[in-house]
Design a protein around this motif. Structure first.
Motif, PDB file in Angstrom:
ATOM      1  N   GLN A  74       0.622  -1.180   0.177  1.00  0.00           N
ATOM      2  CA  GLN A  74       0.035  -0.312   0.345  1.00  0.00           C
ATOM      3  C   GLN A  74       0.938   1.380   0.411  1.00  0.00           C
ATOM      4  O   GLN A  74       0.149   2.200  -0.587  1.00  0.00           O
ATOM      5  N   GLY A  75       1.983   1.255   0.690  1.00  0.00           N
ATOM      6  CA  GLY A  75       3.068   2.146   0.223  1.00  0.00           C
ATOM      7  C   GLY A  75       3.511   3.448  -0.731  1.00  0.00           C
ATOM      8  O   GLY A  75       3.813   3.754  -1.401  1.00  0.00           O
ATOM      9  N   GLN A  78       1.984   5.194  -3.354  1.00  0.00           N
ATOM     10  CA  GLN A  78       1.881   5.749  -3.379  1.00  0.00           C
ATOM     11  C   GLN A  78       3.136   7.285  -4.593  1.00  0.00           C
ATOM     12  O   GLN A  78       3.401   8.087  -4.464  1.00  0.00           O
ATOM     13  N   ASP A  80       4.199   5.589  -7.371  1.00  0.00           N
ATOM     14  CA  ASP A  80       3.774   4.946  -8.388  1.00  0.00           C
ATOM     15  C   ASP A  80       4.443   3.940  -8.828  1.00  0.00           C
ATOM     16  O   ASP A  80       4.996   3.590 -10.205  1.00  0.00           O
TER      17      ASP A  80
END
Length: 216
Positions: A74-75, A78, A80
């Protein structure tokens, strides 16, 4: 609930077991060679590279695996970078495996008496051959039991991968529980699936450890 239904739950969880074993196997296949490289670089690399490797190992050991899973899955989007769930899981598990295995391998190499290296040098072996044929076989004998123990732990931790939608045992058990509302027997079935691997594996580690101890 009858036993037939309970064994039916176990059969429904087996595809998740295959996924968990694949995740564990790939992570070990990538993480253990990386751990060997880290162990060697910590001792022989020049300072800037040495510090980078130590930082990677300490972060991998210090950050919970669950957090690593979220960082990769999920990180990274952020910035791309959008890995699949399996790639994110393998990346997190490989980093964690390598970090914990590094010190085991490093301490195993350092535990080989220095006289062995001196004897190999006196016998005409080069530094690389001395490491390959004298140091590493003895270090491997010391490192194998704890590394096998680490493999069992990583297999157990594969249950965390359900948080990033990996269809392993726990996610399969959760979905089965929501479908049947029989959470207790379903999760007991999941426990049985994990135990069917970890208990024999632990017994194997103990047996190998005793066998290796007789030859020390």
């Amino acid at each position: 609930m009858d036993l037939q239904t309970w064994f039916g739950y176990i059969l429904e969880l087996l595809p998740g077991l295959v996924t968990a074993m694949q995740l564990t196997g790939i992570s070990l296949a990538l993480g253990l060679p990386l751990a060997l490289a880290f162990a060697l670089l910590i001792d022989i690399a020049p300072k800037p590279l040495n510090w980078i490797v130590i930082a990677l190992v300490e972060v991998g050991r210090g950050v919970p695996l669950l957090v690593l899973l979220y960082i990769f899955y999920q990180g990274l989007p952020q910035i791309d970078i959008v890995p699949s769930a399996m790639v994110a899981a393998v990346s997190a598990f490989t980093w964690s495996t390598a970090s914990y295995a590094t010190e085991t391998i490093r301490s195993s190499i350092q535990s080989v008496p220095r006289g062995q290296l001196e004897a190999a040098s006196a016998a005409g072996l080069s530094g690389l051959d001395s490491f390959r044929f004298v140091i590493m076989p003895q270090a491997a004998r010391i490192a194998i039991p704890p590394l096998m123990g680490l493999a069992i732990i990583m297999f157990q931790l594969s249950s965390l991968a359900y948080v990033i939608t990996i269809s392993e045992v726990m996610q399969s058990a959760y979905f089965l529980g929501t479908k049947t509302f029989n959470y207790l027997p379903v999760f007991l079935a999941a426990a049985a699936v994990y135990a069917s691997i970890t208990i024999p594996a632990s017994a194997l580690v103990t047996s190998i450890e005793k066998r290796l101890a007789r030859h020390v």
